[in-house]
Design a protein around this motif. Sequence first.
Motif, PDB file in Angstrom:
ATOM      1  N   MET A   5       0.828  -1.193   0.000  1.00 56.44           N
ATOM      2  CA  MET A   5       0.000   0.000   0.000  1.00 56.44           C
ATOM      3  C   MET A   5       0.879   1.265   0.000  1.00 56.44           C
ATOM      4  SD  MET A   5      -3.120   0.560  -0.179  1.00 56.44           S
ATOM      5  CE  MET A   5      -4.627   0.451   0.664  1.00 56.44           C
ATOM      6  N   GLU A   6       1.912   1.243   0.849  1.00 51.26           N
ATOM      7  CA  GLU A   6       2.818   2.384   0.943  1.00 51.26           C
ATOM      8  C   GLU A   6       3.587   2.562  -0.366  1.00 51.26           C
ATOM      9  OE1 GLU A   6       6.740   3.542   3.407  1.00 51.26           O
ATOM     10  OE2 GLU A   6       5.088   2.713   4.587  1.00 51.26           O
ATOM     11  N   ARG A   7       3.914   1.448  -0.991  1.00 51.08           N
ATOM     12  CA  ARG A   7       4.625   1.491  -2.266  1.00 51.08           C
ATOM     13  C   ARG A   7       3.774   2.166  -3.341  1.00 51.08           C
ATOM     14  NH1 ARG A   7       7.384  -3.977  -4.394  1.00 51.08           N
ATOM     15  NH2 ARG A   7       7.167  -3.488  -6.568  1.00 51.08           N
ATOM     16  N   ASP A   8       2.482   1.848  -3.365  1.00 47.08           N
ATOM     17  CA  ASP A   8       1.572   2.488  -4.319  1.00 47.08           C
ATOM     18  C   ASP A   8       1.478   3.986  -4.063  1.00 47.08           C
ATOM     19  OD1 ASP A   8       1.038   0.148  -5.634  1.00 47.08           O
ATOM     20  OD2 ASP A   8      -0.851  -0.241  -4.584  1.00 47.08           O
ATOM     21  N   ALA A   9       1.409   4.372  -2.805  1.00 43.44           N
ATOM     22  CA  ALA A   9       1.329   5.792  -2.446  1.00 43.44           C
ATOM     23  C   ALA A   9       2.602   6.521  -2.873  1.00 43.44           C
ATOM     24  CB  ALA A   9       1.075   5.961  -0.952  1.00 43.44           C
ATOM     25  N   ASP A  10       3.765   5.899  -2.655  1.00 41.39           N
ATOM     26  CA  ASP A  10       5.029   6.503  -3.072  1.00 41.39           C
ATOM     27  C   ASP A  10       5.073   6.675  -4.592  1.00 41.39           C
ATOM     28  OD1 ASP A  10       5.927   6.616  -0.475  1.00 41.39           O
ATOM     29  OD2 ASP A  10       7.211   4.831  -0.628  1.00 41.39           O
ATOM     30  N   TRP A  11       4.647   5.636  -5.301  1.00 40.08           N
ATOM     31  CA  TRP A  11       4.652   5.707  -6.761  1.00 40.08           C
ATOM     32  C   TRP A  11       3.719   6.813  -7.243  1.00 40.08           C
ATOM     33  CZ3 TRP A  11       1.031   5.249 -10.628  1.00 40.08           C
ATOM     34  CH2 TRP A  11       1.542   5.165 -11.908  1.00 40.08           C
ATOM     35  N   GLN A  12       2.534   6.908  -6.646  1.00 44.26           N
ATOM     36  CA  GLN A  12       1.577   7.941  -7.050  1.00 44.26           C
ATOM     37  C   GLN A  12       2.133   9.335  -6.772  1.00 44.26           C
ATOM     38  OE1 GLN A  12      -2.076   6.934  -5.054  1.00 44.26           O
ATOM     39  NE2 GLN A  12      -2.643   5.405  -6.601  1.00 44.26           N
ATOM     40  N   GLU A  13       2.808   9.506  -5.639  1.00 40.89           N
ATOM     41  CA  GLU A  13       3.403  10.809  -5.307  1.00 40.89           C
ATOM     42  C   GLU A  13       4.523  11.145  -6.295  1.00 40.89           C
ATOM     43  OE1 GLU A  13       4.126  14.442  -3.810  1.00 40.89           O
ATOM     44  OE2 GLU A  13       2.378  13.165  -3.483  1.00 40.89           O
ATOM     45  N   GLN A  14       5.346  10.183  -6.638  1.00 43.93           N
ATOM     46  CA  GLN A  14       6.404  10.411  -7.617  1.00 43.93           C
ATOM     47  C   GLN A  14       5.807  10.785  -8.978  1.00 43.93           C
ATOM     48  OE1 GLN A  14       8.693   6.807  -7.586  1.00 43.93           O
ATOM     49  NE2 GLN A  14       9.953   7.442  -5.834  1.00 43.93           N
ATOM     50  N   ARG A  15       4.754  10.121  -9.324  1.00 44.34           N
ATOM     51  CA  ARG A  15       4.072  10.399 -10.592  1.00 44.34           C
ATOM     52  C   ARG A  15       3.498  11.812 -10.601  1.00 44.34           C
ATOM     53  NH1 ARG A  15       4.017   9.838 -15.727  1.00 44.34           N
ATOM     54  NH2 ARG A  15       1.991   9.583 -16.639  1.00 44.34           N
ATOM     55  N   ARG A  16       2.865  12.216  -9.500  1.00 48.74           N
ATOM     56  CA  ARG A  16       2.320  13.581  -9.390  1.00 48.74           C
ATOM     57  C   ARG A  16       3.429  14.615  -9.521  1.00 48.74           C
ATOM     58  NH1 ARG A  16      -1.650  11.437  -6.030  1.00 48.74           N
ATOM     59  NH2 ARG A  16      -0.321  11.426  -4.186  1.00 48.74           N
ATOM     60  N   GLN A  17       4.561  14.367  -8.869  1.00 49.93           N
ATOM     61  CA  GLN A  17       5.686  15.298  -8.927  1.00 49.93           C
ATOM     62  C   GLN A  17       6.256  15.376 -10.342  1.00 49.93           C
ATOM     63  OE1 GLN A  17       8.494  14.138  -5.906  1.00 49.93           O
ATOM     64  NE2 GLN A  17       7.162  14.830  -4.226  1.00 49.93           N
ATOM     65  N   ALA A  18       6.347  14.232 -10.997  1.00 48.74           N
ATOM     66  CA  ALA A  18       6.855  14.229 -12.370  1.00 48.74           C
ATOM     67  C   ALA A  18       5.936  15.004 -13.305  1.00 48.74           C
ATOM     68  CB  ALA A  18       7.016  12.785 -12.863  1.00 48.74           C
ATOM     69  N   ILE A  19       4.643  14.823 -13.131  1.00 53.10           N
ATOM     70  CA  ILE A  19       3.674  15.548 -13.967  1.00 53.10           C
ATOM     71  C   ILE A  19       3.749  17.040 -13.695  1.00 53.10           C
ATOM     72  CG2 ILE A  19       1.194  15.921 -14.346  1.00 53.10           C
ATOM     73  CD1 ILE A  19       0.868  12.853 -13.953  1.00 53.10           C
ATOM     74  N   ALA A  20       3.844  17.422 -12.429  1.00 51.41           N
ATOM     75  CA  ALA A  20       3.942  18.841 -12.065  1.00 51.41           C
ATOM     76  C   ALA A  20       5.220  19.450 -12.634  1.00 51.41           C
ATOM     77  CB  ALA A  20       3.886  19.006 -10.557  1.00 51.41           C
ATOM     78  N   GLY A  21       6.319  18.713 -12.564  1.00 54.34           N
ATOM     79  CA  GLY A  21       7.579  19.206 -13.114  1.00 54.34           C
ATOM     80  C   GLY A  21       7.518  19.376 -14.618  1.00 54.34           C
ATOM     81  N   HIS A  22       6.892  18.423 -15.277  1.00 52.48           N
ATOM     82  CA  HIS A  22       6.739  18.498 -16.737  1.00 52.48           C
ATOM     83  C   HIS A  22       5.868  19.697 -17.112  1.00 52.48           C
ATOM     84  CE1 HIS A  22       6.729  17.006 -20.820  1.00 52.48           C
ATOM     85  NE2 HIS A  22       5.401  17.040 -20.838  1.00 52.48           N
ATOM     86  N   ALA A  23       4.774  19.903 -16.410  1.00 50.27           N
ATOM     87  CA  ALA A  23       3.885  21.038 -16.685  1.00 50.27           C
ATOM     88  C   ALA A  23       4.614  22.365 -16.461  1.00 50.27           C
ATOM     89  CB  ALA A  23       2.641  20.953 -15.815  1.00 50.27           C
ATOM     90  N   ALA A  24       5.408  22.442 -15.405  1.00 54.29           N
ATOM     91  CA  ALA A  24       6.157  23.668 -15.126  1.00 54.29           C
ATOM     92  C   ALA A  24       7.181  23.944 -16.226  1.00 54.29           C
ATOM     93  CB  ALA A  24       6.844  23.567 -13.766  1.00 54.29           C
ATOM     94  N   ALA A  25       7.837  22.905 -16.702  1.00 51.57           N
ATOM     95  CA  ALA A  25       8.811  23.073 -17.780  1.00 51.57           C
ATOM     96  C   ALA A  25       8.130  23.530 -19.070  1.00 51.57           C
ATOM     97  CB  ALA A  25       9.574  21.767 -18.009  1.00 51.57           C
TER      98      ALA A  25
END
Length: 142
Positions: free
Chosen positions: A1-21
Amino acid sequence: MERDADWQEQRRQAIAGHAAALEAGRAAEAREAAALIDEFVRKAGDHGLTPHMLMARTFDGRATYRTHVRGWYLKSNRSVAVGEDGEYYVLTVPASLRARFTGAELTPSMPRLIVGAGGGDGETIPLRQLLDQRLEAGVSWP
């Protein structure tokens, strides 16, 4: 469960970084395009090009409305223009009974270095080329 949450958070950060770029790149492109437009407005005055009252077409192309903006059309189909205020305008507006009598309100658009990019109709042209062509055409072109 924690692994899924970590992956989702990493994914959100990657998307936010891509949008900012993407946004930063778009802002840089708009600044460069705005500089080209400012140069065009200055040169248009030097070349004696008189700005015209711009007209806007409805999205469906059935009606044309006056606007309260003066400037220069960049394309022969009069779909884009530069205002004497140094703003870039896409000359399509929603149909409106009020606009038929009072004129259409134009909102400046963020200029792009490639006019028509992302439009889907396949008709793209560099902004610099459009501006240069307009200056070369001189007063003989509306």
